[in-house]
Design an enzyme around this catalytic site. Structure first.
Site, PDB file in Angstrom:
ATOM      1  N   TYR A   1       0.844  -1.197   0.000  1.00  0.00           N
ATOM      2  CA  TYR A   1       0.000   0.000   0.000  1.00  0.00           C
ATOM      3  C   TYR A   1       0.883   1.252   0.000  1.00  0.00           C
ATOM      4  O   TYR A   1       0.710   2.148  -0.826  1.00  0.00           O
ATOM      5  CB  TYR A   1      -0.896  -0.020   1.241  1.00  0.00           C
ATOM      6  CG  TYR A   1      -1.889   1.113   1.338  1.00  0.00           C
ATOM      7  CD1 TYR A   1      -2.932   1.225   0.417  1.00  0.00           C
ATOM      8  CD2 TYR A   1      -1.813   2.054   2.363  1.00  0.00           C
ATOM      9  CE1 TYR A   1      -3.870   2.260   0.525  1.00  0.00           C
ATOM     10  CE2 TYR A   1      -2.748   3.077   2.473  1.00  0.00           C
ATOM     11  CZ  TYR A   1      -3.765   3.174   1.556  1.00  0.00           C
ATOM     12  OH  TYR A   1      -4.689   4.191   1.662  1.00  0.00           O
ATOM     13  N   ASP A   2       1.852   1.268   0.927  1.00  0.00           N
ATOM     14  CA  ASP A   2       2.682   2.471   1.095  1.00  0.00           C
ATOM     15  C   ASP A   2       3.451   2.790  -0.187  1.00  0.00           C
ATOM     16  O   ASP A   2       3.509   3.944  -0.620  1.00  0.00           O
ATOM     17  CB  ASP A   2       3.678   2.278   2.245  1.00  0.00           C
ATOM     18  CG  ASP A   2       2.985   1.997   3.582  1.00  0.00           C
ATOM     19  OD1 ASP A   2       1.759   1.793   3.580  1.00  0.00           O
ATOM     20  OD2 ASP A   2       3.679   1.970   4.617  1.00  0.00           O
ATOM     21  N   GLU A   3       4.039   1.759  -0.780  1.00  0.00           N
ATOM     22  CA  GLU A   3       4.851   2.010  -1.972  1.00  0.00           C
ATOM     23  C   GLU A   3       3.978   2.315  -3.189  1.00  0.00           C
ATOM     24  O   GLU A   3       4.367   3.097  -4.055  1.00  0.00           O
ATOM     25  CB  GLU A   3       5.796   0.834  -2.257  1.00  0.00           C
ATOM     26  CG  GLU A   3       6.841   0.601  -1.173  1.00  0.00           C
ATOM     27  CD  GLU A   3       7.851   1.743  -0.978  1.00  0.00           C
ATOM     28  OE1 GLU A   3       7.752   2.793  -1.660  1.00  0.00           O
ATOM     29  OE2 GLU A   3       8.734   1.581  -0.122  1.00  0.00           O
TER      30      GLU A   3
ATOM     31  N   ASN B   1      -6.054   9.124   9.124  1.00  0.00           N
ATOM     32  CA  ASN B   1      -7.188   8.280   9.553  1.00  0.00           C
ATOM     33  C   ASN B   1      -8.499   9.062   9.556  1.00  0.00           C
ATOM     34  O   ASN B   1      -8.598  10.112  10.187  1.00  0.00           O
ATOM     35  CB  ASN B   1      -6.937   7.727  10.958  1.00  0.00           C
ATOM     36  CG  ASN B   1      -5.764   6.765  10.993  1.00  0.00           C
ATOM     37  OD1 ASN B   1      -4.622   7.182  10.826  1.00  0.00           O
ATOM     38  ND2 ASN B   1      -6.041   5.491  11.164  1.00  0.00           N
TER      39      ASN B   1
ATOM     40  N   PHE C   1     -13.975  -1.687  16.777  1.00  0.00           N
ATOM     41  CA  PHE C   1     -14.382  -1.381  18.158  1.00  0.00           C
ATOM     42  C   PHE C   1     -15.898  -1.191  18.263  1.00  0.00           C
ATOM     43  O   PHE C   1     -16.533  -1.684  19.201  1.00  0.00           O
ATOM     44  CB  PHE C   1     -13.655  -0.128  18.674  1.00  0.00           C
ATOM     45  CG  PHE C   1     -12.141  -0.274  18.761  1.00  0.00           C
ATOM     46  CD1 PHE C   1     -11.531  -1.519  18.690  1.00  0.00           C
ATOM     47  CD2 PHE C   1     -11.324   0.847  18.914  1.00  0.00           C
ATOM     48  CE1 PHE C   1     -10.147  -1.659  18.763  1.00  0.00           C
ATOM     49  CE2 PHE C   1      -9.943   0.719  18.999  1.00  0.00           C
ATOM     50  CZ  PHE C   1      -9.349  -0.527  18.916  1.00  0.00           C
TER      51      PHE C   1
HETATM   52  N1  UDP Z   1      -6.080  -1.560  15.891  1.00  0.00           N
HETATM   53  C1  UDP Z   1      -6.447  -2.206  17.050  1.00  0.00           C
HETATM   54  N2  UDP Z   1      -7.471  -3.118  17.003  1.00  0.00           N
HETATM   55  C2  UDP Z   1      -8.171  -3.408  15.884  1.00  0.00           C
HETATM   56  C3  UDP Z   1      -7.816  -2.719  14.690  1.00  0.00           C
HETATM   57  C4  UDP Z   1      -6.771  -1.812  14.741  1.00  0.00           C
HETATM   58  O1  UDP Z   1      -5.849  -1.985  18.124  1.00  0.00           O
HETATM   59  O2  UDP Z   1      -9.088  -4.237  15.939  1.00  0.00           O
HETATM   60  C5  UDP Z   1      -4.968  -0.610  15.944  1.00  0.00           C
HETATM   61  C6  UDP Z   1      -3.915  -0.836  14.868  1.00  0.00           C
HETATM   62  O3  UDP Z   1      -2.948  -1.756  15.321  1.00  0.00           O
HETATM   63  C7  UDP Z   1      -3.357   0.553  14.705  1.00  0.00           C
HETATM   64  C8  UDP Z   1      -4.563   1.467  14.982  1.00  0.00           C
HETATM   65  O4  UDP Z   1      -5.488   0.674  15.695  1.00  0.00           O
HETATM   66  O5  UDP Z   1      -2.363   0.820  15.660  1.00  0.00           O
HETATM   67  C9  UDP Z   1      -5.226   1.992  13.733  1.00  0.00           C
HETATM   68  O6  UDP Z   1      -5.429   0.911  12.888  1.00  0.00           O
HETATM   69  P1  UDP Z   1      -6.266   0.985  11.553  1.00  0.00           P
HETATM   70  O7  UDP Z   1      -6.312  -0.392  10.975  1.00  0.00           O
HETATM   71  O8  UDP Z   1      -7.559   1.650  11.839  1.00  0.00           O
HETATM   72  O9  UDP Z   1      -5.465   1.943  10.588  1.00  0.00           O
HETATM   73  P2  UDP Z   1      -3.912   2.338  10.390  1.00  0.00           P
HETATM   74  O10 UDP Z   1      -3.840   3.700  10.976  1.00  0.00           O
HETATM   75  O11 UDP Z   1      -3.029   1.389  11.158  1.00  0.00           O
HETATM   76  O12 UDP Z   1      -3.705   2.279   8.947  1.00  0.00           O
END
Ligand code: UDP
Length: 313
Positions: free
Chosen positions: A146-148, A175, A192
């Protein structure tokens, strides 16, 4: 009537963009291959004569009949679990898809805005992240696809601007959350909310001390609109600088939903998960006069109402 092509139209951001440009009086052509998008997000637009939908994978040659004034390229898997499952499609849409859309912009003499991401900063060593930071990305790690792809998207967009004189805009999206996020897309807030509503364990990864800065979707859409209409071709961060740890945001969701069965649980931290993230939005403030207006408290409430409707208990 101005004509705009929006790729990823059935996705979370794409569908909100379709709504906004319809509201602004545009003729909107929405394109998607429904890899991660859903027609549920745009079905309310189907009866409108100002809206057309094309089912197409933009990694293949893109044909749009007639004139085009603007293109918004928002097609891509965008959640870490999605791009882990679909690494090749993720690379192709960011690279080949962007190439096709830049070619289309050149042929139609259209202005194009491409969706980049805070992921171009990787696991950042500079905090908060300003547009002139080059990033700390692992090209061969799980997020590399994704990043690259997005870093290539920025590079090829600049090349079309510099070499062909195409009018280009690059947004780096941090985000973002709100209604129409996919329930099972694996990202923090959909996970969540659905877990809290069902009374399941809330899956905080690692110790939850990693931070993110969450922007409500309506604020992001306003930033995109202003950037598209601006004359600035260099990348611009759009996001909400209100930074919070993942553990704290999980606690906020649990409190808001108020289901006594929902308890925080801890799972292993995925590889290369950025430890901190916060946009420096000085540039957006100065160039676009933009800043977020929706607080997390307000945005989370609206988002909860959406998830309560769509999560099957
Ligand atoms: N995360 C979490 N539980 C989950 C999903 C994500 O603790 O069920 C954490 C994930 O490890 C990251 C942050 O929440 O540190 C944001 O994750 P997300 O997948 O929303 O997007 P990212 O910012 O990592 O692309």
């Amino acid at each position: 009537m101005k004509r705009i092509l929006i790729t990823g139209a059935a996705g979370f951001l794409g569908s909100h963009l379709c709504d906004r440009f319809i509201k602004e009086g545009f003729h909107v052509i929405g394109m998607d291959n429904l890899l991660t998008g859903s027609l549920d997000n745009i079905k309310h637009l189907f009866p409108l004569k100002e809206f057309e939908y094309y089912h197409h994978d933009v990694s293949k040659f893109v044909h749009v009949p007639g004139e085009l004034d603007y293109i918004l390229h928002f097609a891509s898997p965008a959640s870490p679990i999605d791009y882990l499952k679909m690494p090749i499609q993720t690379l192709k849409v960011g690279a080949l898809g962007t190439h096709n859309l830049l070619g289309l912009a050149k042929a139609k003499n259209a202005r194009i805005l491409v969706a980049s991401t805070s992921e171009v900063y990787g696991d950042p060593l500079i905090h908060p992240q300003k547009e002139d930071y080059w990033g700390n990305v692992n090209p061969v790690g799980p997020r590399g696809v994704y990043d690259e792809a997005k870093r290539f998207l920025e590079a090829i967009t600049m090349a079309y601007h510099n070499f062909h004189g195409v009018e280009t805009r690059i947004i780096r999206i941090f985000n973002t959350y709100g209604p129409r996020m996919r329930v099972n897309d694996g990202r923090a807030l959909p996970a969540f909310f659905s877990q809290a509503i069902r009374g399941e364990g809330i899956t905080v990864f690692g110790d939850g001390s990693q931070t993110r800065s969450f922007c409500y979707v309506a604020d992001l859409v306003e930033g995109i609109y202003r950037l598209l209409m601006s004359d600035h071709h260099m990348p611009v961060n759009i996001g909400n600088p209100d930074e919070i740890t993942i553990k704290e945001v999980a606690e906020e969701v649990v409190k808001l939903v108020g289901n006594p069965d929902a308890k925080i649980t801890y799972k292993p931290l995925p590889k290369d998960d950025p430890k901190v993230r916060q946009p420096d939005i000085t540039k957006a403030r100065e160039i676009l006069g933009w800043e977020p207006t929706v607080s997390r408290e307000e945005g989370l409430k609206i988002t909860m109402e959406y998830f309560k409707e769509v999560v099957k208990v």
